[in-house]
Design a protein around this motif. Sequence first.
Motif, PDB file in Angstrom:
ATOM      1  N   ASP A 228       0.853  -0.903  -0.177  1.00 56.51           N
ATOM      2  CA  ASP A 228      -0.178   0.177  -0.066  1.00 56.51           C
ATOM      3  C   ASP A 228       1.089   1.355  -0.049  1.00 56.51           C
ATOM      4  N   THR A 229       0.379   2.201  -0.559  1.00 54.18           N
ATOM      5  CA  THR A 229       1.167   3.835  -0.381  1.00 54.18           C
ATOM      6  C   THR A 229       0.237   4.703  -0.713  1.00 54.18           C
ATOM      7  N   SER A 230       1.097   5.603  -0.038  1.00 52.27           N
ATOM      8  CA  SER A 230      -0.847   7.621  -0.152  1.00 52.27           C
ATOM      9  C   SER A 230      -0.483   8.242  -1.503  1.00 52.27           C
ATOM     10  N   MET A 231       0.413   8.173  -1.841  1.00 54.69           N
ATOM     11  CA  MET A 231       0.135   8.511  -2.869  1.00 54.69           C
ATOM     12  C   MET A 231      -0.846   7.606  -4.429  1.00 54.69           C
ATOM     13  N   GLY A 232      -1.975   8.251  -5.001  1.00 54.41           N
ATOM     14  CA  GLY A 232      -2.770   7.004  -6.156  1.00 54.41           C
ATOM     15  C   GLY A 232      -2.909   7.923  -7.106  1.00 54.41           C
ATOM     16  N   MET A 233      -3.490   7.850  -8.102  1.00 49.16           N
ATOM     17  CA  MET A 233      -3.634   7.576  -9.164  1.00 49.16           C
ATOM     18  C   MET A 233      -2.494   9.792  -9.407  1.00 49.16           C
ATOM     19  N   THR A 234      -2.430   9.862  -8.580  1.00 44.97           N
ATOM     20  CA  THR A 234      -1.409  11.400  -8.809  1.00 44.97           C
ATOM     21  C   THR A 234      -0.486  11.406  -8.019  1.00 44.97           C
ATOM     22  N   PRO A 235       0.006  12.268  -7.955  1.00 45.85           N
ATOM     23  CA  PRO A 235       1.049  12.379  -6.674  1.00 45.85           C
ATOM     24  C   PRO A 235       0.210  13.703  -5.522  1.00 45.85           C
ATOM     25  N   GLU A 237      -2.979  12.662  -3.789  1.00 47.09           N
ATOM     26  CA  GLU A 237      -3.509  12.407  -3.259  1.00 47.09           C
ATOM     27  C   GLU A 237      -2.359  11.769  -1.281  1.00 47.09           C
ATOM     28  N   GLY A 238      -3.297  11.093  -0.701  1.00 46.67           N
ATOM     29  CA  GLY A 238      -1.389  11.022   0.178  1.00 46.67           C
ATOM     30  C   GLY A 238      -1.797  12.074   1.517  1.00 46.67           C
ATOM     31  N   LEU A 239      -0.814  12.169   2.324  1.00 46.58           N
ATOM     32  CA  LEU A 239       0.031  13.645   3.003  1.00 46.58           C
ATOM     33  C   LEU A 239      -0.015  14.288   3.031  1.00 46.58           C
ATOM     34  N   VAL A 240      -0.155  15.329   4.164  1.00 49.24           N
ATOM     35  CA  VAL A 240       0.003  16.748   3.537  1.00 49.24           C
ATOM     36  C   VAL A 240       0.755  16.566   3.143  1.00 49.24           C
TER      37      VAL A 240
END
Length: 401
Positions: A228-235, A237-240
């Motif tokens: 699993d990883t926090s970025m998604g289809m683009t960078p 998504e995820g962490l601040v």
Amino acid sequence: MSATVLVLNAGSSSVKYSLVDGDTGAALAVGLAERVGDPSGAAGILTHTDADGTKHRSELPLPSHEAALRAALGAFEQHGPALAEAGVAAVGHRVVHGGERFSAPALVDDDLLAAVADLVPLAPLHNPANLEVLAVARTLFGAVPHVAVFDTAFHQTLPEHAYTYAVPHQWREQHGIRRYGFHGTSHRFVSGETARLLGRPVEEVNTIVLHLGNGASAAAVAGGRSVDTSMGMTPLEGLVMGTRSGDLDPALHAHLHRQLGWSLEEIDAALNRESGIRGLCGHSDFRELERLLADGDPHARVAMDVYCYRLRKYVGAYYAALGRVDAITFTGGIGERGLLVRAQALAGLERLGIVIDAEANRTHSGAGFISPPGSEVAVLVVPTNEEWQIARETLGVVRAG
């Protein structure tokens, strides 16, 4: 064969390069060409650092990535080491998006270039620059093989339930709408180094890697495989991040359009360039954030709290996803230097076996542990070395062929 690899990392307006010994990781020279193709016509900046650590900075016209590469060649000739004498075995290229097709590094040929071009809609800012440098470098360095190392490749091991968005089937099948993840080269390198520092085979170690720079991502790595990883289809998504918002309500776009009349392009630009830490406190540089914190700035306090809370949430989520965690590793500029971030992000997780030694956190240098000896979950700081990882993967392809 020689282990020397020229590593190229193209951005939309920059080219980073490194001459690396792929077996040892020693950097024989590094450089950065900035302001490539500046729309204002301003001169570009080339900074070349030789093997002795001496920096050579010059301003010169850099209207294109080809001009930037030719300027880098000139810097090697003028300041060393001369590429003709360095025994370059291959050129390794960082390519941002490999889609579902590329789960490993690949030899560059016309078919690969066509595939990278097909993926431009998924990475419209980065893949075009990668393509330009790939094409130019094959002309300038045609006597050696070229290898593409994809930033998304490491995350192609994500299970279907982790990469699938709950959107209509045809979106996923026809348009590639899914989670891809990024920073894969860094996550691969750091999880491997974590296992080495633990003295265990990477196949036996479960690690949560926190890559924290201006862009930031977390990864859950089980036995050397990203799950699993926090970025998604683009960078986005995820962490601040420094200027990116990270996770938010997807209905925000429609709301801003209805209420303010903003276009999708304006909203996208704001979420990528004016949000994150910059949006919270007015600055994206963590050194400035820490200065404001020391002065008691309330916006800086909110920014740090939001940033670390999001990190803590992802650590908890990935602990659940992995089931067993052997190590949590910080990397990237903020991860390596931000002792306040490290302490605050993991505060209150003692029941999970996660403890930071305050003195070790304050005084650590280089790669090492910042958790007490014998901790259930080791906490480490490991400087990333994406250039060495790219060089190693490049040599692996060339030597196997």
